[in-house]
Design an enzyme around this catalytic site. Structure first.
Site, PDB file in Angstrom:
ATOM      1  N   HIS A 135       7.089 -10.140  -6.420  1.00  0.00           N
ATOM      2  CA  HIS A 135       7.368  -9.338  -7.618  1.00  0.00           C
ATOM      3  C   HIS A 135       8.291  -8.156  -7.323  1.00  0.00           C
ATOM      4  CE1 HIS A 135       3.995 -11.783  -8.792  1.00  0.00           C
ATOM      5  NE2 HIS A 135       4.161 -11.433 -10.053  1.00  0.00           N
ATOM      6  N   GLU A 189      -5.265  -2.300  -0.350  1.00  0.00           N
ATOM      7  CA  GLU A 189      -4.087  -2.667   0.439  1.00  0.00           C
ATOM      8  C   GLU A 189      -4.119  -2.051   1.824  1.00  0.00           C
ATOM      9  OE1 GLU A 189      -4.017  -1.436  -2.650  1.00  0.00           O
ATOM     10  OE2 GLU A 189      -3.374  -3.182  -3.835  1.00  0.00           O
ATOM     11  N   PHE A 240       2.933  -2.770  -3.974  1.00  0.00           N
ATOM     12  CA  PHE A 240       1.651  -2.224  -3.539  1.00  0.00           C
ATOM     13  C   PHE A 240       1.542  -2.093  -2.022  1.00  0.00           C
ATOM     14  CE2 PHE A 240       0.220  -4.202  -7.757  1.00  0.00           C
ATOM     15  CZ  PHE A 240       0.677  -3.099  -8.455  1.00  0.00           C
ATOM     16  N   LEU A 256     -16.744  20.595  12.418  1.00  0.00           N
ATOM     17  CA  LEU A 256     -15.520  21.390  12.310  1.00  0.00           C
ATOM     18  C   LEU A 256     -14.277  20.511  12.305  1.00  0.00           C
ATOM     19  CD1 LEU A 256     -16.455  24.331  14.693  1.00  0.00           C
ATOM     20  CD2 LEU A 256     -16.187  24.448  12.203  1.00  0.00           C
ATOM     21  N   ARG A 310       9.634 -12.936  -8.428  1.00  0.00           N
ATOM     22  CA  ARG A 310       8.707 -13.484  -9.413  1.00  0.00           C
ATOM     23  C   ARG A 310       9.311 -14.666 -10.158  1.00  0.00           C
ATOM     24  NH1 ARG A 310       7.315 -13.202 -14.839  1.00  0.00           N
ATOM     25  NH2 ARG A 310       5.073 -13.161 -15.226  1.00  0.00           N
TER      26      ARG A 310
END
Lengths: 622, 622
Positions: free
Chosen positions: B413, B364, B389, B185, B471
């Site tokens: 990035h 991740e 991410f 449950l 980057r």
């Protein structure tokens, strides 16, 4: 339908696959970046799909009968765009604009292209969203379209995939086909499971899927697999294709170090020689049957619940009431919840409209993805869970904005005012998180009638619309006839002698009203603004208040100090000329534990008592 | 070691289990809320674990040899606290403070209690964190302690569980035992798979685990399962126990509607009658062997990389260089990455120290959880992936703050300046997300030497420390001898005639410098501040700049307008008396596509050209 390996068919597939490979190389070399080798591994699979199994009217991407082709491995966009060229949807000239400024052909697919349902590029999202589309297809549209999802093997490490696997079999989504391109190599080396296709097979089977393991470069096997997968049999199907990354070019095949790298001009020449030559043949794609989606009951006038103010009502309860009312009025409204619908009160909708409610269990990534999938099919999804647990799906919400999805999220149990359950259940970052989503709308009502009105507007509002609700019952301060527009606010207390403005929303608005009474007895008059629309915020009203009330503002919120209502108010003033007002922010600045709502709000420094203190200090000119 | 069902042992288990049930009921009834029934289903399992298999020195929770007991189903905290009472660690009096303001016994466990490793209560986190602890135990400490994770069946719907399953078998974590309490449950009804233990068994097997299916109320089966699981055999083990929610009390057993509900006084009396009576017996818990963790190589002086400024260097590259240097100096530094270490440059560490690098693949949630698990064992984990991410793991980061974990995250990035890959790969909300984490530190360096200095400080800094890297290669503007402290900033350009202050960080600092030169040629002098410490922000320097340079500020950031550097700057001024300066925010306010970094920064309105325009407008007094 099975096919024998007759020359003409195989020849056609070969020609098309080589064209797809050549084009994937050409457009990435022209761009100077991109993922040719990840495209080449799946070229044979997609060649057979396009010519034999995809039903899609490229002239009419809005045809409700169209299949849905989702490249979950979005970095294989060169292959997708090459398919569009092969289908005659884009020209070779446009293909060569890949990744260039202003081109629709972005590095990863987005709905800037009319044939792309959703943005991909954050891995592990295509399948959960595909589940959402498949739910709509099977249970709402009741149309026989298929959802084909091209999956990379690296992304099978994402937990969200297994949420999708779990839900797809639970809901018997036999209109959903995953095509797993097992090319063995990830970005920086081998994947966890390399070419061990039996690992994926065992897992997918254990999650209740059909599986078909094939050589992804053997046309007969591919063709047979698609034929089998296309037959509805009560279960979703995963085609597990062992492939070679960079397939077709000797110096790329199965070589590490080629992920996400374009060939230079010289390498391109060598590759094109191996792949024979440049082709620009167009291939006919089967159009879908022209069926109508399942007829819906007619829309009815919306009759929102009304609260007479005799009893306190939690805004989460008002959300549930209003959602049910919305469901009665509009058959496109869909309910989704993460196994807490007796807390969020989505259960009212679930009980009233079980055919339009899809339980998403404790799988928040799938919850948001299902909403995105429903949005693809033009439904009006409302997805709810504890506000704290939407943090689990932030990547999906971020991507939904890039997908231009229209989804409504309701997070209950916001802030320390939930009380005894403690910090794991308290959303204290949701306003920051949801404000920082492109084009989002963030609503935070303080009262039941206001909640009802705003829920109604959420249904008509595009983009990512988020409502924050409160666990505790609170006074009903507005009449049922009052109107509230997105982007507005309410001046709840004001006079022409206001010395300070107090800006609050949700639970703290009630603290602000208590503070108002206490301050009034001390002959300090404050303006109280209910900033229920946190984004967009009502800059005009805030600006006017600052001008008229001593340019001093206290903002009080049940949220961390960063990114919430306080910063939204500050932000509003940067859109104006001139200096900013003096602003004192009251927010939760220590880690809460358990306790009663009143104890925790006092400790957090956001109770009436603290508002009074902050106003007094400002008035004294501290 | 096997046991036969001799009376004394079974009697002891029965007595203890009943005591745990009684106490779970008593403390929740005293609190007026909580989860007694979810505790009762697992009482027999925990009774056998505590008395027979857990090795734990309750007097010394820091003993490195201690087992780790993680209640992933954190809502069963009454059971956990009752176990602590049974072990003699807390008194009955303290047990009765459950959920009260100021008590260490919160609604869900947190490390406010010294025996709790990590906060739980957001489901699906205990096992991935357990994987992190188990990695440390097997590969770093090299101690034979076990990690026991109590799992609920509802939470098996979370994808994060399957990331943990995947990693545990990949890394052969035979020191990890999951105990799955299949009580059928969930909160609002039956789970997806009810009592179908064979579903969990098939899935765990497919993910490479040993499985043992038992009746979770049969002591002999439980005992045998633990004995088997405790034997190292190269694989993690899942004990799948079919149980009854509310077990032991007739009106609670297997009843829907009792989730998260305390019994009232009358119901409590009835329940205690059925459970015989209140007991407060203490049970001895086996202490672990007193071994020493694997000896580490001695620490060495840190020699950071130095950049002479002759070449441009991406800050992500400098991160990788500095992490490797840190690895050489400090054997406690651990590298973790989400299958992009050739992009984040964590690969430098991975190659230099393969024994201290754990690849987390594209998972991740597991990535952050592994870091949290390493923090439990006092390692210094650095976890990296694309900044975008980390949104996938926001719930884990939020909970890590409640766990008081010490983890370092590096997101590469960031922003539109990544260029052609498009918006799915661009972090544009990471500053907002990371600022709104309790006690977090947010760093955003603009240059290689600065990055190196800040990476070194991250190692010594507690809490959740986040670094955002870029980057693109950028100019090296600081010498290798320059120092940068967390909470500081650098005034990069200034004069005594500054008319406006430009605040920037990371990539936009370089745009600000270009703008400075252009404005100087127009005889407009601006102060340029490098706000590399976004949180805490250097309020003193900002305040001084506003005072000295016309109280006008332009903030420019490669981020959405909400929650980032601009709002951090505004926030800084609310901590001061007096009115705020005039602030113009330049941030990314339209959805980017693909393009060159320069094209996208220009389109986003954050290039030198836009800074010049904003300063000109302010100077003109627009």
């Amino acid at each position: 339908m099975t096919t024998t390996q007759t020359d003409p068919k195989v020849q056609q597939w070969t020609n098309l696959a080589q064209q797809l490979r050549v084009d994937s190389i050409r457009c990435t070399t022209a761009a100077g970046s991109g993922h040719p080798t990840s495209s080449m591994s799946a070229a044979d699979l997609m060649a057979v799909l396009l010519t034999g199994y995809l039903h899609y009217d490229f002239d009419n991407p809005k045809n409700p009968n169209n299949d849905h082709l989702i490249f979950s491995k979005g970095h294989a966009s060169p292959l997708l765009y090459s398919l569009y060229k092969a289908a005659g949807a884009i020209s070779d000239e446009e293909l060569m604009t890949l990744r260039k400024f202003g081109s629709r052909l972005e590095g990863h697919p987005t709905p800037a292209l009319p044939w792309v349902d959703v943005a991909t590029g954050s891995l592990g999202q295509g399948l959960p969203i595909g589940v959402g589309v498949a739910l709509a297809g099977k249970y709402l549209d009741k149309l026989p379209y298929h959802i084909w999802v091209l999956l990379g093997d690296s992304e099978m490490a994402e937990g969200s995939q297994w949420e999708a696997f779990d839900h797809a079999s639970y809901y018997k989504l036999d209109n959903l086909v995953g095509i797993l391109d097992v090319n063995r190599l990830g970005q920086r080396g081998e994947t966890m499971h390399g070419w061990h296709t039996e690992v994926y097979e065992a897992r997918a089977n254990a999650f209740g899927w059909n599986t078909i393991v094939i050589d992804g470069h053997n046309y007969e096997e591919i063709d047979r697999a698609f034929a089998q997968a296309a037959q509805p049999n009560g279960l979703p199907t995963l085609i597990i294709a062992k492939t070679i990354k960079g397939k077709g070019v000797s110096f790329l095949e199965n070589k590490n170090g080629w992920h996400g790298k374009a060939l230079n001009k010289e390498q391109e020449q060598q590759a094109l020689q191996e792949l024979d030559h440049v082709r620009s043949q167009t291939y006919p794609v089967q159009k879908p049957e022209n069926r109508q989606p399942a007829p819906e009951p007619a829309k009815k006038p919306l009759e929102l619940p009304k609260y007479d103010g005799k009893e306190e009502v939690a805004t989460r309860k008002a959300y549930g009431d209003a959602l049910q009312a919305l469901g009665a009025a509009n058959p496109d409204v869909i309910g989704l919840d993460g196994e807490v619908n007796n807390s969020t009160f989505a259960e009212e909708f679930a009980k009233a409209y079980p055919d339009r409610y899809f339980e998403q269990f404790i799988a928040e990534q799938q919850l948001v993805s299902a909403a995105v999938g429903m949005s693809v099919r033009h439904k009006i999804p409302f997805a709810s869970t504890f506000a704290a647990f939407f943090t689990r799906a932030y990547d999906f919400i971020r991507m939904a904005a890039i997908s231009r999805a229209n989804i409504r999220l309701c997070g209950s149990h916001a802030g320390v005012s939930i009380g005894e359950d403690g910090p794991s259940q308290m959303a204290l970052e949701d306003l920051a998180m949801m404000r920082a989503v492109f084009g989002s709308t963030v609503l935070y009502p303080c009262d039941a009638n206001q909640t009802a009105q705003l829920v109604a507007q959420m249904a008509d509002h595009n983009g990512i619309v988020y409502m924050r609700t409160t666990r505790e019952k609170t006074a009903v301060i507005y009449g049922p006839g009052e109107t509230f527009k997105v982007g507005g606010s309410k001046v709840v207390r004001q006079s022409d002698k206001d010395q300070v403005t107090v800006v609050a929303a949700g639970i703290t608005l009630h603290e602000a009203l208590k503070a108002y009474d206490q301050l009034k007895s001390q002959r300090i008059t404050v303006r109280v603004i209910d900033a229920y629309s946190v984004k967009p915020i009502d800059a005009d009203t805030l600006y006017a208040a600052a001008q008229q009330a001593g340019n001093k503002i206290v903002v009080v919120e049940d949220h961390w100090p960063e990114g919430g209502l306080g910063e939204a108010v500050l932000e509003a003033f940067t859109q104006r000329d001139g200096q900013l007002p003096q602003v004192v922010k009251l927010a939760v600045s220590s880690m809460p534990g358990s306790g009663t709502p009143a104890e925790l709000m006092e400790e957090a420094g956001i109770s009436a008592h603290h508002i009074v203190g902050a106003v007094q200090a400002l008035v004294r000119g501290k």
